[in-house]
Each structure stands twice: as C-alpha cells, then as structure tokens.
Design an enzyme around this catalytic site. Structure first.
Site, PDB file in Angstrom:
ATOM      1  N   ASP A 200       2.668   4.645   8.463  1.00  0.00           N
ATOM      2  CA  ASP A 200       2.441   4.409   7.038  1.00  0.00           C
ATOM      3  C   ASP A 200       2.298   2.919   6.763  1.00  0.00           C
ATOM      4  O   ASP A 200       2.779   2.081   7.529  1.00  0.00           O
ATOM      5  CB  ASP A 200       3.634   4.919   6.225  1.00  0.00           C
ATOM      6  N   LYS A 222      -1.157   5.054   2.817  1.00  0.00           N
ATOM      7  CA  LYS A 222      -1.441   5.670   1.521  1.00  0.00           C
ATOM      8  C   LYS A 222      -1.371   4.566   0.471  1.00  0.00           C
ATOM      9  O   LYS A 222      -0.370   4.397  -0.206  1.00  0.00           O
ATOM     10  CB  LYS A 222      -0.429   6.771   1.223  1.00  0.00           C
TER      11      LYS A 222
END
Length: 410
Positions: A200, A222
């Site tokens: 991430d 994200k």
C-alpha cells in the site's frame, strides 16, 4: 580438565528428571528454559526467590525445601548446581560425576561437565553460543553474539534462505504508522523471506528498498481520488501468486484490520483455500499522536478514547458513525482519513454540544521525517487546514489531551 573446546549438543529433556540445586537468581534465569523443554524439574533449596516460588506454586517444578543431600542426583539426567554453599556444590558435582550426570556449576565452570550456552530462538531455530574455553570466558561477549544473530534472524537483516519446500501462502502484515523501525519484528522477517510483496501507499516504503532484487513488488496504492487498484484486483493478485507457490506479503499501513480491508482479503484467501497469516501492526491512531507528544488518555483528563473513520462526512448516508453521541463523550476522539471532512465533522460535533473551544491537533505524516503538527480548535480547524495546507495522511486528535504533552515530542 583438558584445554579442549566444549562439544555442543542439544539435550532432549522431555519428561526426564532434572535437578536444580539453589533457588536464587541463577535458578530464576535458567528454570524457564528447562520448563519449556518439558523436563521433570526438582528444585532442592531451603529458600527461593518469589519468581521461583511462583513456578513451584503453579506446579511447573517440584520444590524440596531443604539443602542438598547425598543421592539427590543419582537418577537425574541433568543437573544445575547454583547454591551459595561451596562445599555442597563440590559434593554434588562429585555425585554427578560418579553417576555420569551432565552437570553445570554456576560457581566454578572449570569443575563442571557441561556449560550453559547463551541461547535465543527465532521461528523454530535455537541459537546457542559457547565460549571455547572455561578460563577467560566472557559471558557478555557470548551474549552479544547470541543477540546479534537472533535479532538478525528476527528482523530479516540476517537472511537464511529455506532450502526445503515452503508452504506457499500469504501474510497480511501491518507495517505500522510509517517509520520503518516501527514494523513488528515478525513482519520484517516475513518481508525478508517474501517472493512477492503487494504494498500500500501508506506502508513503510523505506522497507521496500531493503528487499532482495528477485522480490517482485506490486504497487497496490490507493491514492485518494486518484489512481487505485481495485480491491478485487488485489485479492486476485494475492491468490494468483500464492497458487504459483510464492511466499506473498501484503504490506499494509498501520494495522491490517483498523480501517483497512484486511478482513476482506482474508475472506477471499480463505474461499480460495490459501493459507494466510495475519501480523498485527502498530495503529497510527495511537502511535502518531504519541509521536507528536499527545497521549490519547491521561490521568484526570481522559479515561477513554474513540477512534473513528472520517472518510465520509457526518451527513453522508453511508456514514455508520453516531456523531451526536460522540459529541457527548468527555474523552479523546481520534479521526483517521478525515482531513477533507474535518470542517463538517467539527460543525456536527459543535452542533451536538461539543464546545467550539475544544482543542484539535492534526499530525501529518506522523512518525516520518516529514511529520508536522498543526493545532487548532473545533471552531477554527476548517480554516486552519486550508491556511496551513494540511494534506493526508494525517491523524486528527480532538480533546483536552491535545494540550497535555510538550510540543514536538519524537
């Protein structure tokens, strides 16, 4: 004794009689490992430290409350002699020799038939370090070597590749709030053993630079309102690489389950029959305020703290947060993912009874070199975020604890 190096060996003591003479500090340090080995431990000592006595009370050892007597070692497999009575130690050592019992003496290593190594364990491997000679032994140096090896195995800086077939699977690893030193020891070791890392944006990025060249790194960032990898695609990637026999690490920021989608990933892996290990991480909800000098609880100020997601506004129908109830709490409110919604959050809290003068702190890029803290109140926070150009990721702390600690704590 001849000046030859000791011959290292591992003793299997499960269910076998081990006699420990003396219930002082030496016994207190050595007994836990003997208990873990499953030995039938008999402590012979008129007295014992409170910790040793607790082991006896718990039934982990059998305590004979007296001094050494001839015959105590006759049927033992292993003996640890650690009393303050030199004469008793000598007589017990002679009995051990006569009965061919391996015997450690804490007061005289030269007179012993066995030495206790400095030991440590990491994932099923026991590291034992012995000095080559009894004379001139340096226990601190031996322990330092042990610690360096064990720490290297645990944090992945000392990589020992597996040559037997490993069971492929996935590890959901919480990377902590950002500082690479704040990942757990287990998480770092699993990273060092990985074939594939799906990371991430909020994971500790500096750790990726330490990975060996053969490791495939997949960016699952994200970015808010920007490019992202759909959750379904992340799930598919985890399953695909694991099915290829790879060791896969899903590196996530903070903790995998605190406002992350770790459970969704775990469920997808379970449905696909892929084994999964979950490694908890240090949540930014506590660590980032702490790094900025803010305790989420403090005696006489806050007896509770509540962590909520601010990724949707209070008036959004998707919100699951009971904001009116939160406004009535007297403790600390920690908001994650709420920078762009903090204006409406503040308005809602004030409208439901929270004082507009309630202190607010925004900690951006917490625990990293770019960390900065911006203070405001519920009345001013919306304008302050714009004026100070506060950007995510930032942890927002609302409550009187904001004014407790010194500014700039690291």
């Amino acid at each position: 004794m001849a000046e030859n190096p000791a011959y290292p060996v591992g003793l299997r003591l499960t269910g076998r009689r081990v006699v420990v003479l003396g219930g002082g500090q030496v016994a207190q340090r050595r007994l836990p490992a003997l208990i873990a080995a499953g030995a039938d431990i008999h402590l012979v000592s008129p007295e014992a430290t409170p910790s040793v006595e607790a082991m006896a009370d718990a039934g982990e050892i059998t305590w004979h409350r007296r001094g050494y007597a001839e015959g105590d070692l006759a049927t033992a497999w292993y003996a640890l002699i650690a009393t303050s009575d030199t004469d008793a130690n000598t007589r017990a050592s002679a009995e051990a020799e006569a009965h061919r019992v391996w015997c450690v003496r804490s007061d005289d290593a030269d007179a012993a038939t066995a030495w206790t190594p400095a030991t440590g364990s990491s994932e099923g491997v026991t590291v034992a370090v012995l000095t080559t000679e009894a004379r001139g032994r340096d226990p601190r140096h031996t322990a330092a070597i042990r610690d360096a090896v064990v720490e290297g195995l645990r944090d992945g800086t000392l990589v020992a590749p597996h040559h037997r077939t490993r069971t492929p699977g996935v590890a959901l690893v919480g990377g902590g709030p950002g500082d690479p030193d704040l990942i757990t020891v287990r998480g770092r070791r699993l990273l060092a053993e990985a074939d594939v890392v799906i990371a991430d944006r909020l994971g500790p990025r500096d750790l990726l630079a330490e990975l060996p060249p053969h490791v495939e790194v997949i960016d699952a960032a994200k970015i808010p309102y920007g490019r992202f990898m759909a959750q379904e695609a992340i799930n598919d990637a985890l399953i695909e690489h694991a099915r290829r026999g790879k060791s896969v690490v899903r590196l996530k920021g903070g903790d995998p389950y605190v406002f992350g989608r770790g459970m969704e990933e775990l469920q997808a892996l379970a449905e696909a029959g892929i084994p999964c290990t979950v490694v908890p991480g240090i949540s930014s909800s506590i660590s980032v305020p702490g790094a900025a000098g803010i305790p989420v609880t403090h005696r006489g100020v806050a007896h509770e703290f509540t962590v909520v997601s601010g990724h949707v506004a209070p008036d959004d129908e998707r919100s699951l947060v009971d904001w009116p109830s939160l406004a009535k709490l007297t403790g600390t409110l920690v908001v994650l993912m709420g920078v762009d919604k903090i204006g409406r959050i503040a308005e809602t809290l004030v409208a439901n009874g929270k004082s507009p003068d309630t202190p607010v702190a925004l900690v951006q890029e917490g625990t990293t070199a770019a960390q900065r803290r911006v203070d405001a109140t519920l009345a001013t926070v919306a304008d302050t975020v714009v004026a100070q150009d506060v950007k995510p990721p930032a942890v927002i702390v609302i409550g009187e604890v904001v004014g407790v600690g010194p500014r700039g704590t690291v």
